[in-house]
Design a protein around this motif. Structure first.
Motif, PDB file in Angstrom:
ATOM      1  N   THR A 210      26.689  36.726  50.121  1.00  0.00           N
ATOM      2  CA  THR A 210      27.512  36.012  49.156  1.00  0.00           C
ATOM      3  C   THR A 210      28.742  36.866  48.883  1.00  0.00           C
ATOM      4  O   THR A 210      28.700  38.102  48.959  1.00  0.00           O
ATOM      5  CB  THR A 210      26.759  35.735  47.844  1.00  0.00           C
ATOM      6  N   LEU A 211      29.850  36.197  48.584  1.00  0.00           N
ATOM      7  CA  LEU A 211      31.121  36.864  48.313  1.00  0.00           C
ATOM      8  C   LEU A 211      31.581  36.522  46.906  1.00  0.00           C
ATOM      9  O   LEU A 211      31.454  35.376  46.464  1.00  0.00           O
ATOM     10  CB  LEU A 211      32.192  36.410  49.306  1.00  0.00           C
ATOM     11  N   ASP A 212      32.147  37.494  46.228  1.00  0.00           N
ATOM     12  CA  ASP A 212      32.747  37.306  44.908  1.00  0.00           C
ATOM     13  C   ASP A 212      34.049  38.097  44.916  1.00  0.00           C
ATOM     14  O   ASP A 212      34.024  39.312  45.080  1.00  0.00           O
ATOM     15  CB  ASP A 212      31.798  37.823  43.821  1.00  0.00           C
ATOM     16  N   LYS A 213      35.200  37.392  44.793  1.00  0.00           N
ATOM     17  CA  LYS A 213      36.514  38.043  44.902  1.00  0.00           C
ATOM     18  C   LYS A 213      37.347  37.812  43.654  1.00  0.00           C
ATOM     19  O   LYS A 213      37.256  36.762  43.008  1.00  0.00           O
ATOM     20  CB  LYS A 213      37.312  37.476  46.081  1.00  0.00           C
ATOM     21  N   ARG A 214      38.212  38.775  43.380  1.00  0.00           N
ATOM     22  CA  ARG A 214      39.233  38.665  42.337  1.00  0.00           C
ATOM     23  C   ARG A 214      40.585  38.937  42.990  1.00  0.00           C
ATOM     24  O   ARG A 214      40.790  40.008  43.562  1.00  0.00           O
ATOM     25  CB  ARG A 214      39.007  39.690  41.225  1.00  0.00           C
ATOM     26  N   PHE A 215      41.471  37.943  42.964  1.00  0.00           N
ATOM     27  CA  PHE A 215      42.814  38.075  43.524  1.00  0.00           C
ATOM     28  C   PHE A 215      43.797  38.434  42.414  1.00  0.00           C
ATOM     29  O   PHE A 215      43.780  37.837  41.337  1.00  0.00           O
ATOM     30  CB  PHE A 215      43.272  36.751  44.148  1.00  0.00           C
ATOM     31  N   ASP A 216      44.684  39.379  42.700  1.00  0.00           N
ATOM     32  CA  ASP A 216      45.782  39.744  41.802  1.00  0.00           C
ATOM     33  C   ASP A 216      47.089  39.613  42.569  1.00  0.00           C
ATOM     34  O   ASP A 216      47.108  39.609  43.794  1.00  0.00           O
ATOM     35  CB  ASP A 216      45.610  41.177  41.296  1.00  0.00           C
ATOM     36  N   GLY A 217      48.188  39.518  41.830  1.00  0.00           N
ATOM     37  CA  GLY A 217      49.499  39.363  42.451  1.00  0.00           C
ATOM     38  C   GLY A 217      49.990  37.944  42.261  1.00  0.00           C
ATOM     39  O   GLY A 217      49.786  37.340  41.208  1.00  0.00           O
ATOM     40  N   ASP A 218      50.614  37.397  43.303  1.00  0.00           N
ATOM     41  CA  ASP A 218      51.161  36.042  43.216  1.00  0.00           C
ATOM     42  C   ASP A 218      50.070  34.983  43.115  1.00  0.00           C
ATOM     43  O   ASP A 218      50.310  33.884  42.626  1.00  0.00           O
ATOM     44  CB  ASP A 218      52.044  35.752  44.432  1.00  0.00           C
ATOM     45  N   LEU A 219      48.875  35.312  43.596  1.00  0.00           N
ATOM     46  CA  LEU A 219      47.694  34.449  43.445  1.00  0.00           C
ATOM     47  C   LEU A 219      46.776  35.119  42.430  1.00  0.00           C
ATOM     48  O   LEU A 219      46.257  36.203  42.678  1.00  0.00           O
ATOM     49  CB  LEU A 219      46.982  34.286  44.793  1.00  0.00           C
ATOM     50  N   GLN A 220      46.631  34.500  41.276  1.00  0.00           N
ATOM     51  CA  GLN A 220      45.726  34.989  40.227  1.00  0.00           C
ATOM     52  C   GLN A 220      44.505  34.088  40.265  1.00  0.00           C
ATOM     53  O   GLN A 220      44.567  32.939  39.809  1.00  0.00           O
ATOM     54  CB  GLN A 220      46.404  34.911  38.855  1.00  0.00           C
ATOM     55  N   ALA A 221      43.405  34.590  40.860  1.00  0.00           N
ATOM     56  CA  ALA A 221      42.282  33.684  41.097  1.00  0.00           C
ATOM     57  C   ALA A 221      40.971  34.438  41.242  1.00  0.00           C
ATOM     58  O   ALA A 221      40.939  35.654  41.429  1.00  0.00           O
ATOM     59  CB  ALA A 221      42.548  32.865  42.359  1.00  0.00           C
ATOM     60  N   HIS A 222      39.907  33.663  41.188  1.00  0.00           N
ATOM     61  CA  HIS A 222      38.544  34.135  41.431  1.00  0.00           C
ATOM     62  C   HIS A 222      37.970  33.242  42.518  1.00  0.00           C
ATOM     63  O   HIS A 222      38.235  32.041  42.545  1.00  0.00           O
ATOM     64  CB  HIS A 222      37.721  34.010  40.139  1.00  0.00           C
ATOM     65  N   SER A 223      37.196  33.815  43.426  1.00  0.00           N
ATOM     66  CA  SER A 223      36.564  32.992  44.448  1.00  0.00           C
ATOM     67  C   SER A 223      35.113  33.396  44.628  1.00  0.00           C
ATOM     68  O   SER A 223      34.725  34.534  44.352  1.00  0.00           O
ATOM     69  CB  SER A 223      37.299  33.097  45.795  1.00  0.00           C
ATOM     70  N   VAL A 224      34.338  32.432  45.099  1.00  0.00           N
ATOM     71  CA  VAL A 224      32.956  32.671  45.491  1.00  0.00           C
ATOM     72  C   VAL A 224      32.771  32.043  46.862  1.00  0.00           C
ATOM     73  O   VAL A 224      33.411  31.040  47.193  1.00  0.00           O
ATOM     74  CB  VAL A 224      31.940  32.093  44.481  1.00  0.00           C
ATOM     75  N   GLY A 225      31.905  32.666  47.676  1.00  0.00           N
ATOM     76  CA  GLY A 225      31.733  32.143  49.016  1.00  0.00           C
ATOM     77  C   GLY A 225      30.470  32.618  49.688  1.00  0.00           C
ATOM     78  O   GLY A 225      29.673  33.372  49.113  1.00  0.00           O
ATOM     79  N   GLU A 226      30.306  32.152  50.914  1.00  0.00           N
ATOM     80  CA  GLU A 226      29.160  32.484  51.768  1.00  0.00           C
ATOM     81  C   GLU A 226      29.691  32.992  53.102  1.00  0.00           C
ATOM     82  O   GLU A 226      30.649  32.435  53.645  1.00  0.00           O
ATOM     83  CB  GLU A 226      28.298  31.248  52.028  1.00  0.00           C
ATOM     84  N   MET A 227      29.044  34.023  53.641  1.00  0.00           N
ATOM     85  CA  MET A 227      29.454  34.616  54.906  1.00  0.00           C
ATOM     86  C   MET A 227      28.240  34.793  55.804  1.00  0.00           C
ATOM     87  O   MET A 227      27.173  35.192  55.335  1.00  0.00           O
ATOM     88  CB  MET A 227      30.094  35.979  54.635  1.00  0.00           C
ATOM     89  N   LEU A 228      28.407  34.479  57.085  1.00  0.00           N
ATOM     90  CA  LEU A 228      27.408  34.772  58.101  1.00  0.00           C
ATOM     91  C   LEU A 228      28.016  35.766  59.073  1.00  0.00           C
ATOM     92  O   LEU A 228      29.187  35.639  59.450  1.00  0.00           O
ATOM     93  CB  LEU A 228      27.010  33.504  58.857  1.00  0.00           C
ATOM     94  N   SER A 229      27.241  36.763  59.484  1.00  0.00           N
ATOM     95  CA  SER A 229      27.758  37.787  60.387  1.00  0.00           C
ATOM     96  C   SER A 229      26.758  38.055  61.504  1.00  0.00           C
ATOM     97  O   SER A 229      25.574  37.744  61.395  1.00  0.00           O
ATOM     98  CB  SER A 229      28.032  39.078  59.613  1.00  0.00           C
TER      99      SER A 229
END
Length: 129
Positions: A29-48
């Motif tokens: 699972t992914l949990d991201k915080r974007f700063d800068g011109d994109l102010q956002a939070h994201s959640v996601g799924e990754m397969l590797s």
């Protein structure tokens, strides 16, 4: 248009389906915080998947990004496809068509990600239709 900034990501391993274990696969699972011109939070799924040679691997991921871009609020989905071929990286990150909501409806574009000295940076080239 173009947005630039940084992000921090937390990746957490998740259990695989029983049939996936022998294939050298991973799920996260992914949990991201974007700063800068994109102010956002994201959640996601990754397969590797890891290769038999050091530095060879691949991943796919989907993440829903919610926040503010160029003063507009809404959400959209990013699709990732990355490959490491003995250390040489190839990565594409695109907005999934027609996933923009709110003031980001009609969003299209692609994101470039750079990692240097542990710092994650993005450049997001986009259009708003």
């Amino acid at each position: 248009m173009q947005a630039n900034g940084t992000f921090e990501v937390t990746r957490e391993s998740q259990p695989l389906a029983a049939t996936s274990a022998p294939a050298n696969l991973g799920r996260h699972t992914l949990d991201k915080r974007f700063d800068g011109d994109l102010q956002a939070h994201s959640v996601g799924e990754m397969l590797s998947a890891g290769g038999e040679v050091a530095g060879s691997a691949g991943y796919v991921a989907m993440e829903r990004v919610t926040g503010r871009l160029d003063g507009r609020e809404g959400s959209f989905v990013l699709q990732h496809s990355g490959t490491m071929d003995r250390g040489a990286a190839t990565l594409t990150v695109h907005v999934v068509p027609d996933t923009g909501t709110g003031e980001l409806a009609g969003l299209a574009g692609s994101m470039t990600i750079r990692i240097a000295s542990g710092r994650h940076e993005y450049t997001f080239d986009y259009t708003l239709g």
